[in-house]
Design a protein around this motif. Structure first.
Motif, PDB file in Angstrom:
ATOM      1  N   GLY A  33      47.311  43.632  35.606  1.00 40.08           N
ATOM      2  CA  GLY A  33      47.859  44.855  34.855  1.00 40.08           C
ATOM      3  C   GLY A  33      47.648  44.493  33.245  1.00 40.08           C
ATOM      4  O   GLY A  33      47.299  45.470  32.770  1.00 40.08           O
ATOM      5  N   LYS A  36      44.669  45.561  31.490  1.00 37.61           N
ATOM      6  CA  LYS A  36      44.383  47.007  31.197  1.00 37.61           C
ATOM      7  C   LYS A  36      44.462  47.220  29.976  1.00 37.61           C
ATOM      8  O   LYS A  36      43.860  48.416  29.457  1.00 37.61           O
ATOM      9  N   GLU A  43      45.418  54.073  28.715  1.00 41.63           N
ATOM     10  CA  GLU A  43      45.368  53.494  29.859  1.00 41.63           C
ATOM     11  C   GLU A  43      46.568  52.521  30.157  1.00 41.63           C
ATOM     12  O   GLU A  43      47.185  52.516  31.338  1.00 41.63           O
ATOM     13  N   HIS A  46      50.027  54.159  30.358  1.00 47.99           N
ATOM     14  CA  HIS A  46      50.283  55.105  31.544  1.00 47.99           C
ATOM     15  C   HIS A  46      50.606  54.035  32.537  1.00 47.99           C
ATOM     16  O   HIS A  46      51.131  54.292  33.692  1.00 47.99           O
ATOM     17  N   TYR A  47      49.595  52.859  32.612  1.00 45.65           N
ATOM     18  CA  TYR A  47      50.120  51.890  33.711  1.00 45.65           C
ATOM     19  C   TYR A  47      51.748  51.301  33.701  1.00 45.65           C
ATOM     20  O   TYR A  47      52.152  50.898  34.693  1.00 45.65           O
ATOM     21  N   TRP A  50      53.456  53.882  34.954  1.00 41.23           N
ATOM     22  CA  TRP A  50      53.162  53.878  36.707  1.00 41.23           C
ATOM     23  C   TRP A  50      54.360  52.845  37.189  1.00 41.23           C
ATOM     24  O   TRP A  50      54.522  53.314  38.480  1.00 41.23           O
TER      25      TRP A  50
END
Length: 223
Positions: A33, A36, A43, A46-47, A50
């Motif tokens: 993770g 990223k 990106e 957003h991770y 999420w």
């Protein structure tokens, strides 16, 4: 039965092994993770968002994340307590130090206890820095993890603390994975070489993967 197992040396070693493997699985996912961040602000942010919505609509917002946190806290506490109690037992059984140090003991083996203390202190600092923002430099921004990470690794002390902790983590994993395999009965004459290689590769990949983030910020690749 649970109390009997916990009170035994084998039981404590088993708790250490299982809790260590739980944390190792988390570290692999966490490293992936973290990487990223090299794909840009959107990106990475957003991770992070999420992670808070995993399992919806069955799970409420952040419920899955909090469940993971609870499991990790239990694993860390169980690992630390069993390690401390095993250490105390070892000292009681051997009140005076050996005259000669074992020649075959590796640097990682001799520093496992100090490495554990360093990692424990780092976890507290890391949470206060990037989760609560209590000790964060540059102004902590809720919901903007990319900017917060860049802020942290734009300071010399942020880089030093993180890199030293990741080096300690690598040594801890290198020896810990091997010890866990032996405790859980996975070791054998035919598998020992493969287990040692796996421990070395895991330690190297995780250390390199985590250190890549502050290096990326320092070199301007992440900005």
């Amino acid at each position: 039965m649970a109390r009997t197992v916990w009170d035994s040396t084998v039981g404590k070693k088993t708790v250490m092994a299982v809790s260590g493997l739980v944390m190792l699985l988390y570290l692999v996912a966490h490293m992936i993770g973290n990487l990223k961040i090299f794909f840009g602000t959107e990106e990475f942010n957003h991770y992070a968002h999420w992670l808070r919505t995993v399992g919806e609509p069955f799970m409420h917002y952040e419920w899955t994340l909090w469940l993971i946190r609870v499991v990790l806290v239990v694993a860390v506490v169980a690992h630390a307590v069993s390690a401390y109690q095993l250490s105390r037992r070892d000292i009681k059984a051997r009140p005076s130090k050996y005259v000669h140090r074992k020649p075959r003991s590796s640097y990682a083996t001799r520093t496992m206890r100090w490495g554990g203390i360093i990692l424990g202190l780092f976890i507290v600092w890391h949470l206060l820095d990037l989760t609560t923002g209590t000790v964060h430099s540059g102004g902590f921004e809720t919901g903007k993890p990319y900017q917060n990470v860049v802020d942290t690794f734009s300071t010399w002390y942020g880089n030093v603390i993180y890199i030293v902790a990741m080096l300690a983590l690598g040594l801890h994993i290198r020896h810990g994975f091997w010890s866990a395999a032996q405790t859980l009965g996975a070791g054998s004459r035919t598998r020992d070489r493969a287990l040692k290689t796996t421990a070395n590769v895991l330690a190297l990949l995780l250390t390199a993967g985590f250190v890549a983030v502050p290096v990326g910020v320092m070199t301007g690749v992440v900005s």
